[in-house]
Design a protein around this motif. Sequence first.
Motif, PDB file in Angstrom:
ATOM      1  N   THR A  32       0.968  -1.806   0.272  1.00  0.00           N
ATOM      2  CA  THR A  32      -0.225  -0.050   0.040  1.00  0.00           C
ATOM      3  C   THR A  32       0.589   1.179  -0.484  1.00  0.00           C
ATOM      4  N   PHE A  34       0.403   5.938   0.060  1.00  0.00           N
ATOM      5  CA  PHE A  34      -0.498   7.299   0.137  1.00  0.00           C
ATOM      6  C   PHE A  34       0.097   8.596  -0.960  1.00  0.00           C
ATOM      7  N   THR A  39      -6.093  11.834  -7.610  1.00  0.00           N
ATOM      8  CA  THR A  39      -7.704  11.325  -6.864  1.00  0.00           C
ATOM      9  C   THR A  39      -7.612   9.660  -7.706  1.00  0.00           C
ATOM     10  N   ASN A  66     -13.492   1.388  -8.155  1.00  0.00           N
ATOM     11  CA  ASN A  66     -12.710   2.191  -7.083  1.00  0.00           C
ATOM     12  C   ASN A  66     -11.698   1.670  -7.406  1.00  0.00           C
ATOM     13  N   THR A 106      -8.558   4.196  -2.542  1.00  0.00           N
ATOM     14  CA  THR A 106      -9.171   4.927  -1.562  1.00  0.00           C
ATOM     15  C   THR A 106      -8.886   6.170  -1.316  1.00  0.00           C
ATOM     16  N   GLU A 107      -9.523   6.924  -1.900  1.00  0.00           N
ATOM     17  CA  GLU A 107      -9.718   8.639  -1.517  1.00  0.00           C
ATOM     18  C   GLU A 107     -10.127   9.284   0.053  1.00  0.00           C
ATOM     19  N   GLU A 108      -8.257   9.829   0.519  1.00  0.00           N
ATOM     20  CA  GLU A 108      -8.533   9.691   1.851  1.00  0.00           C
ATOM     21  C   GLU A 108      -8.225  11.733   1.302  1.00  0.00           C
ATOM     22  N   ALA A 109      -8.241  12.164   2.898  1.00  0.00           N
ATOM     23  CA  ALA A 109      -8.316  13.834   3.238  1.00  0.00           C
ATOM     24  C   ALA A 109      -7.049  13.956   2.806  1.00  0.00           C
ATOM     25  N   THR A 112      -5.259  10.151  -1.931  1.00  0.00           N
ATOM     26  CA  THR A 112      -5.177   9.062  -2.544  1.00  0.00           C
ATOM     27  C   THR A 112      -4.292   7.531  -1.598  1.00  0.00           C
ATOM     28  N   ARG A 113      -4.972   6.603  -1.614  1.00  0.00           N
ATOM     29  CA  ARG A 113      -3.878   5.545  -1.399  1.00  0.00           C
ATOM     30  C   ARG A 113      -4.552   4.071  -2.193  1.00  0.00           C
ATOM     31  N   ARG A 115      -3.397  -0.116  -2.905  1.00  0.00           N
ATOM     32  CA  ARG A 115      -3.161  -1.459  -2.972  1.00  0.00           C
ATOM     33  C   ARG A 115      -3.045  -2.354  -3.508  1.00  0.00           C
TER      34      ARG A 115
END
Length: 199
Positions: A32, A34, A39, A66, A106-109, A112-113, A115
């Motif tokens: 994984t 980040f 995006t 996704n 997985t979009e995060e603040a 995007t992460r 895996r």
Amino acid sequence: MRAVAIIAVMSVISGCGIVPKKVTPEQTAASTRFYPGKTAAELKAASEKTLTLLVPDRMKLDAQENGVRARYNYSYAQTRIGYVGNTTSFFTDHGMGVTWYEVVFTEEAGGTRARLAYLNRGDLTKNVISPEITALHNSFRSDIPMTGRTSVEDFTLFHDRVEYLVGLRSAWAPCPTTKVTERTFMEFCDRTGLKNDAP
């Protein structure tokens, strides 16, 4: 014939004593990454290109909402040695294998992460074709489990290449120049038939 039977029995005994390798924290962490400021759509396009460049004419892609699923089918031949009485014989097994890849976003603040997971099956046919094997061979996989055989180097190479394609790294990450016999086998570099083109 007796020698062949002894070899077969020893193979079964030794195989039963092998304990599967456990997934290490290093493997979990390396799978994984980040990507700040990027995006899921950007990473999806970069991941598709990274996987396609492994073998441009053979990689099959299946874009998901996704993530990205991919499949590389290949054929191979391996030579075995056998004994009949005092005579040494060589046998060639022709087989087909497949490697499945899955990248989930997985979009995060702040970014995007992504895996990565992959799984190889190199023993799908062994001179026998069946509808079940053909269906498996032509399928895509999701929720691919990580195993102790997955390589930290593969995860690092994949993410480094994606970083390059989204502008977070200045240079394309090539495969190692060291002979495979002198290092860890890498699915992304050493699997039969891969081309590993640069963009």
